[in-house]
Motif scaffolding. Structure first.
Motif, PDB file in Angstrom:
ATOM      1  N   TYR A 102     -56.175  94.305 -61.795  1.00  0.00           N
ATOM      2  CA  TYR A 102     -57.318  94.985 -61.202  1.00  0.00           C
ATOM      3  C   TYR A 102     -56.897  95.953 -60.103  1.00  0.00           C
ATOM      4  CZ  TYR A 102     -61.665  95.435 -58.502  1.00  0.00           C
ATOM      5  OH  TYR A 102     -62.751  95.914 -57.831  1.00  0.00           O
ATOM      6  N   ASP A 103     -57.391  97.180 -60.181  1.00  0.00           N
ATOM      7  CA  ASP A 103     -57.311  98.147 -59.094  1.00  0.00           C
ATOM      8  C   ASP A 103     -55.873  98.444 -58.670  1.00  0.00           C
ATOM      9  OD1 ASP A 103     -58.519  99.952 -57.404  1.00  0.00           O
ATOM     10  OD2 ASP A 103     -58.931  98.512 -55.807  1.00  0.00           O
ATOM     11  N   ASN A 104     -55.008  98.615 -59.676  1.00  0.00           N
ATOM     12  CA  ASN A 104     -53.632  99.054 -59.433  1.00  0.00           C
ATOM     13  C   ASN A 104     -53.574 100.531 -59.837  1.00  0.00           C
ATOM     14  OD1 ASN A 104     -52.302  96.297 -58.842  1.00  0.00           O
ATOM     15  ND2 ASN A 104     -53.350  95.933 -60.775  1.00  0.00           N
ATOM     16  N   ASP A 105     -53.731 101.429 -58.867  1.00  0.00           N
ATOM     17  CA  ASP A 105     -53.999 102.832 -59.156  1.00  0.00           C
ATOM     18  C   ASP A 105     -52.893 103.525 -59.937  1.00  0.00           C
ATOM     19  OD1 ASP A 105     -56.374 102.609 -57.810  1.00  0.00           O
ATOM     20  OD2 ASP A 105     -55.667 103.570 -55.967  1.00  0.00           O
ATOM     21  N   GLY A 106     -51.633 103.142 -59.706  1.00  0.00           N
ATOM     22  CA  GLY A 106     -50.520 103.827 -60.353  1.00  0.00           C
ATOM     23  C   GLY A 106     -50.033 103.178 -61.630  1.00  0.00           C
ATOM     24  N   LEU A 107     -50.636 102.079 -62.046  1.00  0.00           N
ATOM     25  CA  LEU A 107     -50.130 101.308 -63.183  1.00  0.00           C
ATOM     26  C   LEU A 107     -50.268 102.106 -64.477  1.00  0.00           C
ATOM     27  CD1 LEU A 107     -48.982  98.460 -63.899  1.00  0.00           C
ATOM     28  CD2 LEU A 107     -51.329  97.822 -64.500  1.00  0.00           C
ATOM     29  N   THR A 108     -49.143 102.359 -65.136  1.00  0.00           N
ATOM     30  CA  THR A 108     -49.144 103.057 -66.421  1.00  0.00           C
ATOM     31  C   THR A 108     -48.690 102.172 -67.570  1.00  0.00           C
ATOM     32  OG1 THR A 108     -46.891 103.897 -66.057  1.00  0.00           O
ATOM     33  CG2 THR A 108     -48.723 105.285 -65.318  1.00  0.00           C
ATOM     34  N   SER A 109     -47.966 101.087 -67.269  1.00  0.00           N
ATOM     35  CA  SER A 109     -47.403 100.234 -68.311  1.00  0.00           C
ATOM     36  C   SER A 109     -47.731  98.774 -68.036  1.00  0.00           C
ATOM     37  CB  SER A 109     -45.882 100.418 -68.378  1.00  0.00           C
ATOM     38  OG  SER A 109     -45.279  99.500 -69.270  1.00  0.00           O
ATOM     39  N   LEU A 110     -48.364  98.107 -68.992  1.00  0.00           N
ATOM     40  CA  LEU A 110     -48.709  96.690 -68.899  1.00  0.00           C
ATOM     41  C   LEU A 110     -48.255  96.027 -70.186  1.00  0.00           C
ATOM     42  CD1 LEU A 110     -50.159  94.206 -67.750  1.00  0.00           C
ATOM     43  CD2 LEU A 110     -52.312  95.155 -68.572  1.00  0.00           C
ATOM     44  N   ASP A 111     -47.268  95.135 -70.081  1.00  0.00           N
ATOM     45  CA  ASP A 111     -46.650  94.546 -71.259  1.00  0.00           C
ATOM     46  C   ASP A 111     -46.525  93.036 -71.069  1.00  0.00           C
ATOM     47  OD1 ASP A 111     -45.389  94.244 -73.685  1.00  0.00           O
ATOM     48  OD2 ASP A 111     -43.482  95.108 -73.044  1.00  0.00           O
ATOM     49  N   LEU A 112     -47.303  92.277 -71.834  1.00  0.00           N
ATOM     50  CA  LEU A 112     -47.268  90.812 -71.816  1.00  0.00           C
ATOM     51  C   LEU A 112     -47.047  90.341 -73.254  1.00  0.00           C
ATOM     52  CD1 LEU A 112     -50.379  90.180 -69.503  1.00  0.00           C
ATOM     53  CD2 LEU A 112     -48.001  90.417 -68.816  1.00  0.00           C
ATOM     54  N   PRO A 113     -45.846  90.520 -73.780  1.00  0.00           N
ATOM     55  CA  PRO A 113     -45.630  90.311 -75.217  1.00  0.00           C
ATOM     56  C   PRO A 113     -45.722  88.872 -75.676  1.00  0.00           C
ATOM     57  CG  PRO A 113     -43.548  90.739 -74.105  1.00  0.00           C
ATOM     58  CD  PRO A 113     -44.628  91.010 -73.109  1.00  0.00           C
ATOM     59  N   GLY A 114     -45.483  87.894 -74.768  1.00  0.00           N
ATOM     60  CA  GLY A 114     -45.504  86.494 -75.171  1.00  0.00           C
ATOM     61  C   GLY A 114     -46.810  85.781 -74.922  1.00  0.00           C
ATOM     62  N   LEU A 115     -47.759  86.445 -74.277  1.00  0.00           N
ATOM     63  CA  LEU A 115     -49.021  85.793 -73.906  1.00  0.00           C
ATOM     64  C   LEU A 115     -49.841  85.484 -75.156  1.00  0.00           C
ATOM     65  CD1 LEU A 115     -50.827  84.965 -71.461  1.00  0.00           C
ATOM     66  CD2 LEU A 115     -51.928  87.212 -71.707  1.00  0.00           C
ATOM     67  N   THR A 116     -50.200  84.197 -75.328  1.00  0.00           N
ATOM     68  CA  THR A 116     -50.965  83.794 -76.506  1.00  0.00           C
ATOM     69  C   THR A 116     -52.395  83.401 -76.193  1.00  0.00           C
ATOM     70  OG1 THR A 116     -50.190  81.496 -76.333  1.00  0.00           O
ATOM     71  CG2 THR A 116     -48.899  83.001 -77.718  1.00  0.00           C
ATOM     72  N   SER A 117     -52.673  82.944 -74.959  1.00  0.00           N
ATOM     73  CA  SER A 117     -54.039  82.512 -74.648  1.00  0.00           C
ATOM     74  C   SER A 117     -54.350  82.670 -73.175  1.00  0.00           C
ATOM     75  CB  SER A 117     -54.269  81.060 -75.080  1.00  0.00           C
ATOM     76  OG  SER A 117     -53.480  80.177 -74.317  1.00  0.00           O
ATOM     77  N   VAL A 118     -55.637  82.957 -72.914  1.00  0.00           N
ATOM     78  CA  VAL A 118     -56.190  82.993 -71.567  1.00  0.00           C
ATOM     79  C   VAL A 118     -57.379  82.048 -71.585  1.00  0.00           C
ATOM     80  CG1 VAL A 118     -57.287  84.419 -69.792  1.00  0.00           C
ATOM     81  CG2 VAL A 118     -55.424  85.364 -71.173  1.00  0.00           C
ATOM     82  N   GLY A 119     -57.324  81.012 -70.737  1.00  0.00           N
ATOM     83  CA  GLY A 119     -58.313  79.945 -70.795  1.00  0.00           C
ATOM     84  C   GLY A 119     -59.680  80.324 -70.285  1.00  0.00           C
ATOM     85  N   SER A 120     -59.759  81.347 -69.437  1.00  0.00           N
ATOM     86  CA  SER A 120     -61.045  81.821 -68.949  1.00  0.00           C
ATOM     87  C   SER A 120     -61.124  83.327 -69.218  1.00  0.00           C
ATOM     88  CB  SER A 120     -61.221  81.477 -67.463  1.00  0.00           C
ATOM     89  OG  SER A 120     -62.538  81.748 -67.037  1.00  0.00           O
ATOM     90  N   THR A 121     -61.366  84.165 -68.221  1.00  0.00           N
ATOM     91  CA  THR A 121     -61.605  85.593 -68.464  1.00  0.00           C
ATOM     92  C   THR A 121     -60.334  86.417 -68.311  1.00  0.00           C
ATOM     93  OG1 THR A 121     -63.867  85.366 -67.630  1.00  0.00           O
ATOM     94  CG2 THR A 121     -62.986  87.581 -67.773  1.00  0.00           C
ATOM     95  N   LEU A 122     -60.122  87.327 -69.257  1.00  0.00           N
ATOM     96  CA  LEU A 122     -59.106  88.365 -69.141  1.00  0.00           C
ATOM     97  C   LEU A 122     -59.780  89.615 -68.585  1.00  0.00           C
ATOM     98  CD1 LEU A 122     -56.384  89.770 -69.658  1.00  0.00           C
ATOM     99  CD2 LEU A 122     -57.130  90.146 -72.024  1.00  0.00           C
ATOM    100  N   TRP A 123     -59.346  90.016 -67.386  1.00  0.00           N
ATOM    101  CA  TRP A 123     -59.886  91.200 -66.721  1.00  0.00           C
ATOM    102  C   TRP A 123     -58.804  92.277 -66.682  1.00  0.00           C
ATOM    103  CZ3 TRP A 123     -64.782  90.623 -64.129  1.00  0.00           C
ATOM    104  CH2 TRP A 123     -65.213  89.302 -63.986  1.00  0.00           C
TER     105      TRP A 123
END
Length: 206
Positions: free
Chosen positions: A126-147
């Motif tokens: 959230y609110d990372n103004d310069g973020l251009t790359s987000l890579d979570l290749p192994g993530l399989t589940s989020v138990g509540s909300t993915l924001w």
């Protein structure tokens, strides 16, 4: 070395850097906050934090090393570190026991957590103004909300192994195509609300 209770390094106005090479485990919370001149720190042997890990309110912090970290029992907060550009030496190898929050790191350009497989509760990017790359290749589940919200420069993100979340909120990412955000949502099994809106205000961004 094991610290059985809380370890807080806070409000040190002149501390420029530090290393704790022998620390392997913290039995309660580990907080680094409000160290105005801190530019770096390194905990190369730390594997476990039983409760919360917080790294926040640092104007000068450009890097930190937690390369051996395998488990955080509850929440990871990384927030308001104005000079931090990447989390290249941060690795939660398996699971976060509650929330993972990466928020308001204005200079952060990339977020890559290749070994993270599970977030038990919410995942906030959230609110990372310069973020251009987000890579979570192994993530399989989020138990509540993915924001994924209000990251002004983010054009896309990669979570190829993610199959389920309890809820989903992708909004207000100005450089991300609304169609791409909707396509990502369509590929997930979501148990609760799905909110995908307000993306692409400046799309395509140069």
């Amino acid at each position: 070395t094991i610290v059985g209770v809380d370890l807080h390094i806070e409000d040190n106005g002149t501390l420029p850097s530090f290393d704790l090479p022998a620390l392997t485990s913290v039995g309660q919370t580990l907080w680094f906050e409000d160290n105005d001149h801190l530019t770096s720190f390194d905990l190369p042997a730390l594997t476990t934090v039983d409760v919360d890990l917080r790294i926040g309110y640092h104007a000068a912090l450009t890097s930190f090393g937690l390369p051996a970290l395998t488990t955080v029992g509850e929440t990871v907060y990384i927030y308001d570190n104005g000079a931090l550009t990447s989390l290249v030496s941060f690795s939660v190898r398996t699971s976060v026991g509650s929330h993972l929050c990466v928020q308001c790191n204005r200079a952060l350009t990339s977020l890559d957590l290749p070994a993270l497989t599970n977030v038990v509760d919410d995942l906030y990017i959230y609110d990372n103004d310069g973020l251009t790359s987000l890579d979570l290749p192994g993530l399989t589940s989020v138990g509540s909300t993915l924001w994924v919200q209000s990251n002004g420069a983010l054009t896309s993100f990669a979570m190829p192994s993610l199959t389920t979340a309890d809820a989903l909120d992708i909004c207000c990412n100005d450089c991300m195509s609304q169609a791409d955000a909707e396509a990502f949502a369509a590929g997930l099994t979501v148990g609760g609300p799905v909110d995908v809106y307000g993306n692409g205000a400046n799309y395509p961004c140069s």
